[in-house]
Design an enzyme around this catalytic site. Structure first.
Site, PDB file in Angstrom:
ATOM      1  N   ARG A  52       0.834  -1.213   0.000  1.00 38.57           N
ATOM      2  CA  ARG A  52       0.000   0.000   0.000  1.00 38.57           C
ATOM      3  C   ARG A  52       0.865   1.259   0.000  1.00 38.57           C
ATOM      4  NH1 ARG A  52      -4.388   0.743   4.632  1.00 38.57           N
ATOM      5  NH2 ARG A  52      -2.494   1.129   5.832  1.00 38.57           N
ATOM      6  N   ARG A 100      10.913  26.241  -0.505  1.00 37.30           N
ATOM      7  CA  ARG A 100       9.463  26.113  -0.643  1.00 37.30           C
ATOM      8  C   ARG A 100       8.985  26.512  -2.039  1.00 37.30           C
ATOM      9  NH1 ARG A 100       4.646  28.869   0.033  1.00 37.30           N
ATOM     10  NH2 ARG A 100       2.965  27.592   0.870  1.00 37.30           N
ATOM     11  N   LYS A 149      -2.726   7.154   1.398  1.00 40.65           N
ATOM     12  CA  LYS A 149      -2.506   7.321   2.847  1.00 40.65           C
ATOM     13  C   LYS A 149      -1.499   8.448   3.083  1.00 40.65           C
ATOM     14  CE  LYS A 149      -2.102   4.452   6.993  1.00 40.65           C
ATOM     15  NZ  LYS A 149      -3.244   5.059   7.675  1.00 40.65           N
ATOM     16  N   GLU A 182     -15.893   6.497   6.349  1.00 38.64           N
ATOM     17  CA  GLU A 182     -15.012   5.672   7.193  1.00 38.64           C
ATOM     18  C   GLU A 182     -14.732   6.435   8.471  1.00 38.64           C
ATOM     19  OE1 GLU A 182     -11.037   5.188   5.535  1.00 38.64           O
ATOM     20  OE2 GLU A 182     -11.136   7.171   4.618  1.00 38.64           O
TER      21      GLU A 182
HETATM   22  N1  PDD Z   1      -4.925   4.698  10.207  1.00 39.19           N
HETATM   23  N2  PDD Z   1      -9.024   4.724   7.203  1.00 39.19           N
HETATM   24  C1  PDD Z   1      -8.226   5.723   7.607  1.00 39.19           C
HETATM   25  C2  PDD Z   1      -8.587   7.117   7.257  1.00 39.19           C
HETATM   26  C3  PDD Z   1      -7.059   5.434   8.343  1.00 39.19           C
HETATM   27  O1  PDD Z   1      -6.246   6.430   8.728  1.00 39.19           O
HETATM   28  C4  PDD Z   1      -6.756   4.087   8.679  1.00 39.19           C
HETATM   29  C5  PDD Z   1      -5.526   3.706   9.454  1.00 39.19           C
HETATM   30  C6  PDD Z   1      -7.647   3.088   8.249  1.00 39.19           C
HETATM   31  C7  PDD Z   1      -7.405   1.631   8.551  1.00 39.19           C
HETATM   32  O2  PDD Z   1      -6.310   1.136   7.822  1.00 39.19           O
HETATM   33  P1  PDD Z   1      -5.444  -0.093   8.354  1.00 39.19           P
HETATM   34  O3  PDD Z   1      -6.399  -1.189   8.635  1.00 39.19           O
HETATM   35  O4  PDD Z   1      -4.538  -0.390   7.251  1.00 39.19           O
HETATM   36  O5  PDD Z   1      -4.756   0.386   9.615  1.00 39.19           O
HETATM   37  C8  PDD Z   1      -8.760   3.443   7.497  1.00 39.19           C
HETATM   38  C9  PDD Z   1      -3.729   4.449  10.984  1.00 39.19           C
HETATM   39  C10 PDD Z   1      -3.866   3.312  11.923  1.00 39.19           C
HETATM   40  C11 PDD Z   1      -3.296   5.736  11.654  1.00 39.19           C
HETATM   41  O6  PDD Z   1      -3.357   6.751  10.990  1.00 39.19           O
HETATM   42  O7  PDD Z   1      -2.873   5.725  12.817  1.00 39.19           O
END
Ligand code: PDD
Length: 287
Positions: A52, A100, A149, A182
């Site tokens: 990912r 920047r 992410k 979510e």
């Molecule tokens: N966050 N959705 C969002 C917006 C997230 O930030 C996360 C995870 C998930 C779940 O993804 P995973 O199962 O791969 O952890 C869904 C991490 C844990 C964090 O930012 O701390």
């Protein structure tokens, strides 16, 4: 014990671990990250997290800083040096540092890589799972590429802060049509009146959680029916059970949404079962 942080090829004492003032992660949130669970000193679902990360980098055209195997080695070494048995490892890659400018820097700029590991008390997490958590819902104010992410987490931080003010542990974002997208840092699930597990399908509106994917493997293995579709806040409040998934919470029961009890207001039986079986489906790295 002194904590050690990996920064661009070096393992530094926590107090001295820093990146450049003009790092693009700092100025533009031009960075991506992963959080992986560490269980008994071992990385959980390493392959999926690294894959990912690679996808997030590709979507933003940030060069892959090193081979996947090397990234895994950095994570393992950070865990080892910090003597983390149970906890998390955090890996962040930014586009790098430069004067920047909104435009990307020259190709010669190398990405910044940071890796931290932290212990988390399994008993505290278990205690939370025994009582379950409360959720506060709020409008989804994030950008249109939540499938990447990135460290652009201000809406999530504000949402969690607002949730805390209402004694809730997590926020669920809701789209303009009233459907849950979510959690602020987790995926959202319910078990509907027919007993089917429901979670939103993957689109750019949500992150494809690694915990979500691994849980789906477990569901398939046990022939437990699930559907990927949006659900409304009203449906969630009327659900039999609800829970969230994330690397930090695994499968965590939800017992209240906006103050309204879910089911009988206690963690659901199916949710508890999925929590206890979760690691059967996960990839556990060799030490
Ligand atoms: N966050 N959705 C969002 C917006 C997230 O930030 C996360 C995870 C998930 C779940 O993804 P995973 O199962 O791969 O952890 C869904 C991490 C844990 C964090 O930012 O701390």
């Amino acid at each position: 014990m002194t904590r050690v942080v990996y920064v661009n090829g070096r393992y530094l004492p926590y107090a001295h671990a820093s990146v450049h003032a003009e790092d693009r992660g700092f100025q533009f949130a031009d960075a991506v990250y992963e959080v992986c669970e560490v269980m008994a000193g071992r990385l959980v679902d390493e392959t999926r997290h690294i894959e990912r990360l690679g996808r997030s980098l590709k979507e933003l055209r940030i060069p892959q800083p090193m081979a996947a195997a090397s990234l895994a080695r950095v994570m393992r070494e950070t865990i080892r040096r910090n003597r983390v048995a149970d906890g998390i490892v955090y890996l962040q890659v930014s586009r790098g540092a430069g004067p920047r400018d909104f435009l990307f820097p020259a190709a010669a700029v190398s990405p910044t890589v940071v890796c931290l590991a932290r212990s988390v008390s399994p008993s505290k997490l278990e205690a939370a799972a025994e009582t379950g958590i409360a959720i506060k819902t709020m409008p989804d104010t994030r950008w249109a590429r939540c499938d990447i992410k990135t460290v652009m987490l201000l809406p999530a931080a504000l949402a969690k802060e607002a949730a805390r003010a209402d004694d809730a542990k997590e926020a669920w974002f809701v789209d303009r049509d009233g459907y849950v997208t979510e959690g602020a840092s987790s995926n959202a699930w319910i078990i509907d009146r027919e007993g089917r597990l429901v979670t939103r399908q993957v689109t750019p509106a949500i992150l494809r959680g690694v915990t979500r994917t691994t849980l789906m493997d477990l569901l398939k293995r046990h022939a437990i029916e699930f559907v990927e579709r949006p659900f409304t806040v009203e449906e969630a409040k009327a659900a039999r059970e609800a829970f969230i998934t994330s690397a930090t919470n695994l499968v965590m029961p939800v017992v209240r949404i906006d103050g309204q009890p879910i089911g009988n207001g206690a963690p659901g039986l199916m949710t508890q079962r999925l929590r206890s079986d979760f690691h059967d489906a996960a990839e556990i790295a060799k030490p």
